[in-house]
Write a protein that holds these residues in place. Sequence first.
Motif, PDB file in Angstrom:
ATOM      1  N   TYR A 152       0.845  -1.207   0.000  1.00 32.31           N
ATOM      2  CA  TYR A 152       0.000   0.000   0.000  1.00 32.31           C
ATOM      3  C   TYR A 152       0.874   1.249   0.000  1.00 32.31           C
ATOM      4  O   TYR A 152       0.728   2.118  -0.850  1.00 32.31           O
ATOM      5  CB  TYR A 152      -0.931  -0.008   1.214  1.00 32.31           C
ATOM      6  CG  TYR A 152      -1.679   1.293   1.399  1.00 32.31           C
ATOM      7  CD1 TYR A 152      -2.514   1.774   0.392  1.00 32.31           C
ATOM      8  CD2 TYR A 152      -1.539   2.043   2.555  1.00 32.31           C
ATOM      9  CE1 TYR A 152      -3.196   2.973   0.536  1.00 32.31           C
ATOM     10  CE2 TYR A 152      -2.226   3.241   2.716  1.00 32.31           C
ATOM     11  CZ  TYR A 152      -3.046   3.695   1.717  1.00 32.31           C
ATOM     12  OH  TYR A 152      -3.713   4.875   1.860  1.00 32.31           O
ATOM     13  N   ILE A 153       1.809   1.350   0.944  1.00 34.81           N
ATOM     14  CA  ILE A 153       2.700   2.503   1.037  1.00 34.81           C
ATOM     15  C   ILE A 153       4.107   2.079   0.635  1.00 34.81           C
ATOM     16  O   ILE A 153       4.627   1.079   1.125  1.00 34.81           O
ATOM     17  CB  ILE A 153       2.714   3.085   2.463  1.00 34.81           C
ATOM     18  CG1 ILE A 153       1.313   3.575   2.851  1.00 34.81           C
ATOM     19  CG2 ILE A 153       3.718   4.233   2.568  1.00 34.81           C
ATOM     20  CD1 ILE A 153       1.218   4.064   4.277  1.00 34.81           C
ATOM     21  N   ASP A 155       7.255   4.338   0.536  1.00 40.43           N
ATOM     22  CA  ASP A 155       7.794   5.681   0.728  1.00 40.43           C
ATOM     23  C   ASP A 155       9.143   5.853   0.047  1.00 40.43           C
ATOM     24  O   ASP A 155       9.935   4.909  -0.071  1.00 40.43           O
ATOM     25  CB  ASP A 155       7.957   5.979   2.221  1.00 40.43           C
ATOM     26  CG  ASP A 155       6.678   6.553   2.831  1.00 40.43           C
ATOM     27  OD1 ASP A 155       5.894   7.155   2.082  1.00 40.43           O
ATOM     28  OD2 ASP A 155       6.478   6.380   4.037  1.00 40.43           O
ATOM     29  N   ASP A 157      11.994   6.943   1.071  1.00 38.94           N
ATOM     30  CA  ASP A 157      12.829   7.248   2.231  1.00 38.94           C
ATOM     31  C   ASP A 157      13.938   6.204   2.300  1.00 38.94           C
ATOM     32  O   ASP A 157      14.190   5.490   1.318  1.00 38.94           O
ATOM     33  CB  ASP A 157      11.996   7.256   3.512  1.00 38.94           C
ATOM     34  CG  ASP A 157      11.246   5.952   3.738  1.00 38.94           C
ATOM     35  OD1 ASP A 157      11.464   4.991   2.972  1.00 38.94           O
ATOM     36  OD2 ASP A 157      10.438   5.873   4.688  1.00 38.94           O
ATOM     37  N   ASP A 182      -0.300   0.767  -4.349  1.00 40.11           N
ATOM     38  CA  ASP A 182      -1.575   1.472  -4.336  1.00 40.11           C
ATOM     39  C   ASP A 182      -1.388   2.901  -4.832  1.00 40.11           C
ATOM     40  O   ASP A 182      -0.404   3.566  -4.498  1.00 40.11           O
ATOM     41  CB  ASP A 182      -2.158   1.471  -2.920  1.00 40.11           C
ATOM     42  CG  ASP A 182      -3.549   2.057  -2.890  1.00 40.11           C
ATOM     43  OD1 ASP A 182      -4.511   1.288  -3.071  1.00 40.11           O
ATOM     44  OD2 ASP A 182      -3.664   3.277  -2.688  1.00 40.11           O
ATOM     45  N   VAL A 184      -2.847   5.560  -4.027  1.00 43.15           N
ATOM     46  CA  VAL A 184      -2.831   6.552  -2.943  1.00 43.15           C
ATOM     47  C   VAL A 184      -1.556   6.411  -2.123  1.00 43.15           C
ATOM     48  O   VAL A 184      -0.890   7.399  -1.793  1.00 43.15           O
ATOM     49  CB  VAL A 184      -4.076   6.402  -2.051  1.00 43.15           C
ATOM     50  CG1 VAL A 184      -3.998   7.348  -0.863  1.00 43.15           C
ATOM     51  CG2 VAL A 184      -5.341   6.660  -2.859  1.00 43.15           C
ATOM     52  N   GLY A 185      -1.185   5.177  -1.795  1.00 41.67           N
ATOM     53  CA  GLY A 185      -0.010   4.950  -0.957  1.00 41.67           C
ATOM     54  C   GLY A 185       1.282   5.420  -1.582  1.00 41.67           C
ATOM     55  O   GLY A 185       2.218   5.816  -0.879  1.00 41.67           O
ATOM     56  N   ARG A 187       1.724   8.074  -3.138  1.00 41.94           N
ATOM     57  CA  ARG A 187       1.809   9.535  -3.046  1.00 41.94           C
ATOM     58  C   ARG A 187       2.021  10.014  -1.619  1.00 41.94           C
ATOM     59  O   ARG A 187       1.846  11.201  -1.338  1.00 41.94           O
ATOM     60  CB  ARG A 187       0.544  10.158  -3.645  1.00 41.94           C
ATOM     61  CG  ARG A 187       0.482   9.974  -5.143  1.00 41.94           C
ATOM     62  CD  ARG A 187      -0.802  10.512  -5.746  1.00 41.94           C
ATOM     63  NE  ARG A 187      -0.748  10.467  -7.193  1.00 41.94           N
ATOM     64  CZ  ARG A 187      -0.976   9.388  -7.920  1.00 41.94           C
ATOM     65  NH1 ARG A 187      -1.288   8.255  -7.316  1.00 41.94           N
ATOM     66  NH2 ARG A 187      -0.895   9.418  -9.236  1.00 41.94           N
ATOM     67  N   TYR A 188       2.387   9.102  -0.737  1.00 39.20           N
ATOM     68  CA  TYR A 188       2.728   9.526   0.620  1.00 39.20           C
ATOM     69  C   TYR A 188       4.062  10.271   0.633  1.00 39.20           C
ATOM     70  O   TYR A 188       4.378  10.960   1.602  1.00 39.20           O
ATOM     71  CB  TYR A 188       2.803   8.319   1.552  1.00 39.20           C
ATOM     72  CG  TYR A 188       1.465   7.914   2.134  1.00 39.20           C
ATOM     73  CD1 TYR A 188       0.345   7.780   1.327  1.00 39.20           C
ATOM     74  CD2 TYR A 188       1.328   7.671   3.486  1.00 39.20           C
ATOM     75  CE1 TYR A 188      -0.871   7.414   1.847  1.00 39.20           C
ATOM     76  CE2 TYR A 188       0.105   7.297   4.022  1.00 39.20           C
ATOM     77  CZ  TYR A 188      -0.998   7.170   3.202  1.00 39.20           C
ATOM     78  OH  TYR A 188      -2.199   6.808   3.739  1.00 39.20           O
ATOM     79  N   SER A 189       4.859  10.103  -0.421  1.00 38.23           N
ATOM     80  CA  SER A 189       6.140  10.797  -0.538  1.00 38.23           C
ATOM     81  C   SER A 189       6.134  11.626  -1.808  1.00 38.23           C
ATOM     82  O   SER A 189       5.570  11.227  -2.830  1.00 38.23           O
ATOM     83  CB  SER A 189       7.304   9.802  -0.577  1.00 38.23           C
ATOM     84  OG  SER A 189       7.393   9.063   0.607  1.00 38.23           O
ATOM     85  N   SER A 192       7.436  10.689  -5.666  1.00 43.27           N
ATOM     86  CA  SER A 192       7.135   9.300  -5.351  1.00 43.27           C
ATOM     87  C   SER A 192       8.290   8.393  -5.764  1.00 43.27           C
ATOM     88  O   SER A 192       9.188   8.789  -6.521  1.00 43.27           O
ATOM     89  CB  SER A 192       5.853   8.854  -6.050  1.00 43.27           C
ATOM     90  OG  SER A 192       6.085   8.672  -7.438  1.00 43.27           O
TER      91      SER A 192
END
Length: 216
Positions: A152-153, A155, A157, A182, A184-185, A187-189, A192
């Motif tokens: 899902y995520i 990142d 990092d 995912d 959406v996941g 775009r947590y960073s 991306s």
Amino acid sequence: MLQAIASHWSTLILALSLAMAAVGIVHAIMTKEDVRAATGWVGVMLLSPFLGAIIYAIAGINRIRRATISALRPVAGEAAEARHDRHVAMEALIDAHYGQHFIGLKTLGDRVARRPLTPGNTIAVLATGDEAYAAMCRAIDDAQKSVLLETYIFDNDAVGQMFVQSLSGAAKRGVTVRVLIDAVGVRYSVPSILKQLKEADITADLFNGNIVMGLR
């Protein structure tokens, strides 16, 4: 007969819609594990018996679950004998190591989980994310044929870069690498991780990226 049908067509349609709704309502009550889902579908079919039953037949029936149940039905011939032999051998193994009372627990677990208990499996409990990520990267580094990663995520990092390095190394060794993230996941960073994956020649794609006409 055609004249009788023509004169009572409204009554026949009403009876048909009520019958369809009744079948759908019974099916929803008997198969839906979530009470709210069952109540919602029952309400839809009560408010609109004909249309509601059609909508339920298209969108409400879990066909994956039906396929799973069909796959779990008893088989015939040599496959059934082989399954029976494994079942007997597994019960003998449980009896020898843990006692007769655990066989009943196995039977209960098989029926609830719908998957038979099998030998030769182990579970390693990883207490932290650092332990889990390191174990996953070691598995990727040791892969010889394929790596399928779904998350899902993902990142951008230090941890994400560690995975990119392992996935890139696997791809360079000739291992088939596929990554699904995912929409959406990912775009947590910002930016991306997707661009770096593709620059490393890693086949990656987004799940549920475009829902309706380009809307995310």
